[in-house]
Design a protein around this motif. Structure first.
Motif, PDB file in Angstrom:
ATOM      1  N   LEU A 158       0.815  -1.213   0.000  1.00 52.12           N
ATOM      2  CA  LEU A 158       0.000   0.000   0.000  1.00 52.12           C
ATOM      3  C   LEU A 158       0.851   1.268   0.000  1.00 52.12           C
ATOM      4  N   SER A 159       1.993   1.233   0.660  1.00 48.84           N
ATOM      5  CA  SER A 159       2.849   2.414   0.634  1.00 48.84           C
ATOM      6  C   SER A 159       3.476   2.607  -0.748  1.00 48.84           C
ATOM      7  N   ILE A 160       3.736   1.518  -1.481  1.00 45.70           N
ATOM      8  CA  ILE A 160       4.197   1.654  -2.872  1.00 45.70           C
ATOM      9  C   ILE A 160       3.106   2.285  -3.724  1.00 45.70           C
ATOM     10  N   VAL A 161       1.874   1.830  -3.549  1.00 41.34           N
ATOM     11  CA  VAL A 161       0.754   2.406  -4.297  1.00 41.34           C
ATOM     12  C   VAL A 161       0.605   3.891  -3.963  1.00 41.34           C
ATOM     13  N   PHE A 162       0.653   4.214  -2.688  1.00 40.07           N
ATOM     14  CA  PHE A 162       0.534   5.598  -2.245  1.00 40.07           C
ATOM     15  C   PHE A 162       1.659   6.456  -2.823  1.00 40.07           C
ATOM     16  N   LEU A 163       2.883   5.942  -2.796  1.00 38.05           N
ATOM     17  CA  LEU A 163       4.027   6.660  -3.339  1.00 38.05           C
ATOM     18  C   LEU A 163       3.867   6.893  -4.834  1.00 38.05           C
ATOM     19  N   CYS A 164       3.396   5.891  -5.557  1.00 38.65           N
ATOM     20  CA  CYS A 164       3.193   6.029  -7.009  1.00 38.65           C
ATOM     21  C   CYS A 164       2.120   7.066  -7.334  1.00 38.65           C
ATOM     22  N   VAL A 165       1.084   7.123  -6.499  1.00 42.03           N
ATOM     23  CA  VAL A 165       0.032   8.132  -6.708  1.00 42.03           C
ATOM     24  C   VAL A 165       0.638   9.532  -6.657  1.00 42.03           C
ATOM     25  N   PHE A 166       1.546   9.756  -5.733  1.00 45.28           N
ATOM     26  CA  PHE A 166       2.171  11.073  -5.626  1.00 45.28           C
ATOM     27  C   PHE A 166       3.241  11.294  -6.690  1.00 45.28           C
ATOM     28  N   LEU A 167       4.042  10.293  -6.955  1.00 45.23           N
ATOM     29  CA  LEU A 167       5.132  10.464  -7.924  1.00 45.23           C
ATOM     30  C   LEU A 167       4.634  10.696  -9.350  1.00 45.23           C
ATOM     31  N   PHE A 168       3.569  10.020  -9.725  1.00 48.68           N
ATOM     32  CA  PHE A 168       3.061  10.135 -11.092  1.00 48.68           C
ATOM     33  C   PHE A 168       1.985  11.202 -11.251  1.00 48.68           C
ATOM     34  N   GLY A 169       1.719  11.979 -10.217  1.00 46.40           N
ATOM     35  CA  GLY A 169       0.826  13.122 -10.299  1.00 46.40           C
ATOM     36  C   GLY A 169      -0.653  12.802 -10.252  1.00 46.40           C
ATOM     37  N   TYR A 170      -1.007  11.590  -9.877  1.00 44.95           N
ATOM     38  CA  TYR A 170      -2.427  11.245  -9.787  1.00 44.95           C
ATOM     39  C   TYR A 170      -3.110  11.959  -8.628  1.00 44.95           C
ATOM     40  N   ALA A 171      -2.346  12.419  -7.673  1.00 42.51           N
ATOM     41  CA  ALA A 171      -2.917  13.112  -6.511  1.00 42.51           C
ATOM     42  C   ALA A 171      -3.632  14.391  -6.938  1.00 42.51           C
ATOM     43  N   ASN A 172      -3.142  15.022  -7.999  1.00 43.76           N
ATOM     44  CA  ASN A 172      -3.789  16.246  -8.485  1.00 43.76           C
ATOM     45  C   ASN A 172      -5.086  15.954  -9.220  1.00 43.76           C
ATOM     46  N   ARG A 173      -5.235  14.755  -9.737  1.00 46.41           N
ATOM     47  CA  ARG A 173      -6.417  14.385 -10.528  1.00 46.41           C
ATOM     48  C   ARG A 173      -7.528  13.761  -9.693  1.00 46.41           C
ATOM     49  N   ILE A 174      -7.192  13.260  -8.515  1.00 46.50           N
ATOM     50  CA  ILE A 174      -8.179  12.588  -7.667  1.00 46.50           C
ATOM     51  C   ILE A 174      -8.617  13.567  -6.589  1.00 46.50           C
ATOM     52  N   ALA A 175      -9.934  13.803  -6.516  1.00 46.45           N
ATOM     53  CA  ALA A 175     -10.478  14.778  -5.564  1.00 46.45           C
ATOM     54  C   ALA A 175     -10.635  14.134  -4.185  1.00 46.45           C
ATOM     55  N   VAL A 176      -9.527  14.092  -3.458  1.00 42.31           N
ATOM     56  CA  VAL A 176      -9.501  13.526  -2.108  1.00 42.31           C
ATOM     57  C   VAL A 176      -8.705  14.485  -1.240  1.00 42.31           C
ATOM     58  N   ASN A 177      -9.095  14.601   0.009  1.00 43.11           N
ATOM     59  CA  ASN A 177      -8.298  15.376   0.949  1.00 43.11           C
ATOM     60  C   ASN A 177      -7.071  14.530   1.302  1.00 43.11           C
ATOM     61  N   TRP A 178      -5.942  14.816   0.656  1.00 41.17           N
ATOM     62  CA  TRP A 178      -4.755  13.977   0.794  1.00 41.17           C
ATOM     63  C   TRP A 178      -4.119  14.083   2.169  1.00 41.17           C
ATOM     64  N   ASN A 179      -4.296  15.217   2.844  1.00 39.04           N
ATOM     65  CA  ASN A 179      -3.772  15.332   4.207  1.00 39.04           C
ATOM     66  C   ASN A 179      -4.486  14.365   5.142  1.00 39.04           C
ATOM     67  N   GLN A 180      -5.813  14.297   5.011  1.00 40.84           N
ATOM     68  CA  GLN A 180      -6.599  13.375   5.823  1.00 40.84           C
ATOM     69  C   GLN A 180      -6.280  11.930   5.460  1.00 40.84           C
ATOM     70  N   THR A 181      -6.178  11.656   4.184  1.00 40.31           N
ATOM     71  CA  THR A 181      -5.884  10.301   3.721  1.00 40.31           C
ATOM     72  C   THR A 181      -4.517   9.849   4.202  1.00 40.31           C
ATOM     73  N   ASP A 182      -3.541  10.743   4.129  1.00 44.88           N
ATOM     74  CA  ASP A 182      -2.195  10.439   4.597  1.00 44.88           C
ATOM     75  C   ASP A 182      -2.191  10.172   6.102  1.00 44.88           C
ATOM     76  N   PHE A 183      -2.886  11.013   6.853  1.00 43.17           N
ATOM     77  CA  PHE A 183      -2.980  10.832   8.298  1.00 43.17           C
ATOM     78  C   PHE A 183      -3.666   9.515   8.639  1.00 43.17           C
ATOM     79  N   LEU A 184      -4.759   9.214   7.956  1.00 44.70           N
ATOM     80  CA  LEU A 184      -5.490   7.969   8.193  1.00 44.70           C
ATOM     81  C   LEU A 184      -4.630   6.759   7.851  1.00 44.70           C
ATOM     82  N   PHE A 185      -3.945   6.808   6.708  1.00 45.66           N
ATOM     83  CA  PHE A 185      -3.087   5.701   6.292  1.00 45.66           C
ATOM     84  C   PHE A 185      -2.003   5.425   7.323  1.00 45.66           C
ATOM     85  N   HIS A 186      -1.315   6.483   7.765  1.00 44.83           N
ATOM     86  CA  HIS A 186      -0.240   6.285   8.737  1.00 44.83           C
ATOM     87  C   HIS A 186      -0.770   5.889  10.110  1.00 44.83           C
ATOM     88  N   GLY A 187      -1.945   6.367  10.473  1.00 47.75           N
ATOM     89  CA  GLY A 187      -2.554   5.959  11.742  1.00 47.75           C
ATOM     90  C   GLY A 187      -2.915   4.491  11.751  1.00 47.75           C
TER      91      GLY A 187
END
Length: 121
Positions: A44-73
């Motif tokens: 899952l961390s590889i998937v998460f890293l790829c989402v950020f590296l390949f710029g998909y984070a800008n295309r997906i309407a998600v609060n990434w701060n919350q998602t990042d916090f939830l994932f690490h929690g």
């Protein structure tokens, strides 16, 4: 800096995966959960890293701060549970492998005990 957190997750997740996989498995249920957590968090961390590296984070309407916090929690809770189970397995080092046997074979040999300590840490 988020990518450095994910890269450290990769490194330590891979290390736990290798250490647990290199020991004999005296308690498959406990160490199976440890392996599941290490492999799942690693993937899952590889998937998460790829989402950020390949710029998909800008295309997906998600609060990434919350998602990042939830994932690490959630990852923290699972890794802490895995730590407790691995430490419990390690603490059984001095018990005999078979309770009604006259041989002195222990659940974990000394080398496996050291690897299990490293995996717990």
């Amino acid at each position: 800096s988020s990518s450095s957190v994910f890269l450290s997750l990769q490194l330590f997740g891979t290390l736990v995966w290798i250490l647990v996989a290199s020991t004999q498995v005296p308690l498959p249920l406990l160490q199976g959960w440890v392996m599941f957590v290490a492999v799942t968090a690693w993937f899952l961390s590889i998937v998460f890293l790829c989402v950020f590296l390949f710029g998909y984070a800008n295309r997906i309407a998600v609060n990434w701060n919350q998602t990042d916090f939830l994932f690490h929690g959630v990852t923290f809770v699972f890794y802490f549970g895995a730590f407790l189970l691995q430490a419990a397995t390690t603490s059984l080092h001095h018990f005999p492998r078979k309770f009604n046997s006259t041989t002195q074979e222990r659940i974990l040999a000394d080398h496996e005990y050291n690897i299990s300590i490293a995996a717990s840490v």
